[in-house]
Design an enzyme around this catalytic site. Structure first.
Site, PDB file in Angstrom:
ATOM      1  CE  LYS A 154      -4.198  -1.943   1.960  1.00 52.05           C
ATOM      2  NZ  LYS A 154      -5.258  -1.820   2.995  1.00 52.05           N
ATOM      3  CE  LYS A 212      -9.658  -9.452  -2.273  1.00 51.81           C
ATOM      4  NZ  LYS A 212      -8.943  -9.285  -0.989  1.00 51.81           N
ATOM      5  CE  LYS A 222     -13.489   1.720  -1.642  1.00 51.87           C
ATOM      6  NZ  LYS A 222     -13.036   2.922  -2.355  1.00 51.87           N
TER       7      LYS A 222
END
Length: 331
Positions: free
Chosen positions: A112, A195, A198
């Site tokens: 991240k 994956k 959103k």
């Protein structure tokens, strides 16, 4: 103490099929057998969401999705993380016994933070310690996790063990991971190697829990497939077919291998029609109920307020015991 499950979900807009099959549906089932505590982890979301209206809207949306999917606030504890002070207070105690080296090994932080590790917020680095506090504040015995959270749960177990050793007590039980279901990792409808997320710019890549019947059917029929005959499970060579097969098995509550035998000679167009009908039957009632619940934010807030009171009634005494074990002077 009865077996207690703790799990959390971030308040992000756009709850989708991956969230439902990978976590929410299992949460609903676990209510039958466990003492369940479900938390909307807004403190964790604060590492990425920096808009007050968005945070509030997302929190209510996720609560509505959980309720519409079958989480019963009378049987389970459903609340918002920031409403129970024990999470942050216990996290600080754990910060003071957790080696930096343990956190440096967390692969999710590396992913991240990317190349700008120096610019990453401290909360993102310290995220796993707060997650350990989330779990251990309730002395949970079981935690449902996906593949991407296994390392964080292992850290929580290590922190629990470190606390017990540091203070020469046998206080925290090491929580056990629970990996359930045929579809713990649902992939994009447009790219079977990625994956479902959103954050994907294409709405066609995911089934949102708020999608109506027509939208669900359309997305399934437009889902990427291949030109090979039949429907078989081979993630390396046929990622899209494998993903759709896994979704079908999960929605029908059947083993994937059993479904594969049934469908291996089916034309892909026929399979997609069957999958579309199944997805509509399973998901459109949830979408309708979610829209109904979302129309009454006062009801959602009341459910979460009562859940926070119940959660605090469990966590506050545990925190007081921990504070006593570390030697804090209580008034």
């Amino acid at each position: 103490m009865a077996d207690r499950v703790f799990s959390g979900i971030q308040p992000t807009s756009g709850i989708h099929l991956g969230n439902y099959l990978g976590a929410i549906r299992n949460w609903v089932t676990m209510q039958e057998s466990y003492d369940c505590i479900y938390c909307i982890v807004d403190l964790h979301a604060l590492t990425v969401v920096h808009d007050a209206r968005e945070m509030l809207s997302n929190t209510r949306e996720v609560a509505a999705a959980l309720l519409a999917s079958g989480i019963d606030p009378k049987r389970s504890v459903l609340f918002v993380q920031s409403n129970v002070a024990a999470h942050t207070q216990l996290a600080w105690i754990f910060n003071c016994i957790t080696p930096m080296g343990w956190l440096n090994k967390m692969t999710q932080f590396k992913e991240k933070a990317g190349k700008d590790r120096e610019g990453a917020v401290t909360g993102l680095f310290d995220y796993p310690v707060l997650m350990a506090a989330d779990i251990l504040a309730y002395r949970a015995t079981h935690v449902p996790v996906g593949d991407d959270q296994k390392q964080h749960l292992e850290l929580a177990r290590n922190i629990a063990g470190m606390f017990n050793r540091k203070f020469a007590v046998d206080y925290f039980t090491l929580p056990e991971p629970m990996i359930l279901g045929e579809a713990t990792r649902v992939m994009s409808l447009r790219d079977g190697t990625k994956k479902m997320s959103k954050s994907d710019p294409s709405e066609q890549s995911r089934l949102n829990l708020v999608d109506d019947a027509d939208t669900i059917a359309q997305k399934i029929r437009r889902a990427k497939s291949d030109s090979l005959p039949g429907v078989t499970y081979d993630p390396a060579s046929r990622p899209e077919a494998s993903n759709l097969l896994t979704i079908y098995a999960a929605l029908s509550n059947r083993p994937r291998a059993e479904v594969e035998v049934e469908l291996e000679s089916s034309p892909f167009s026929d399979f997609k029609s069957r999958l579309a009908d199944l997805a509509v039957a399973k998901l459109s009632p949830i979408a309708a109920e979610m829209r109904r619940i979302s129309a009454d934010p006062g009801y959602i807030d009341q459910i979460l307020r009562e859940g926070a009171e119940r959660a605090d009634a469990i966590a506050a005494p545990i925190l007081r015991e921990v504070e006593g074990l570390v030697g804090f002077l209580r008034p």
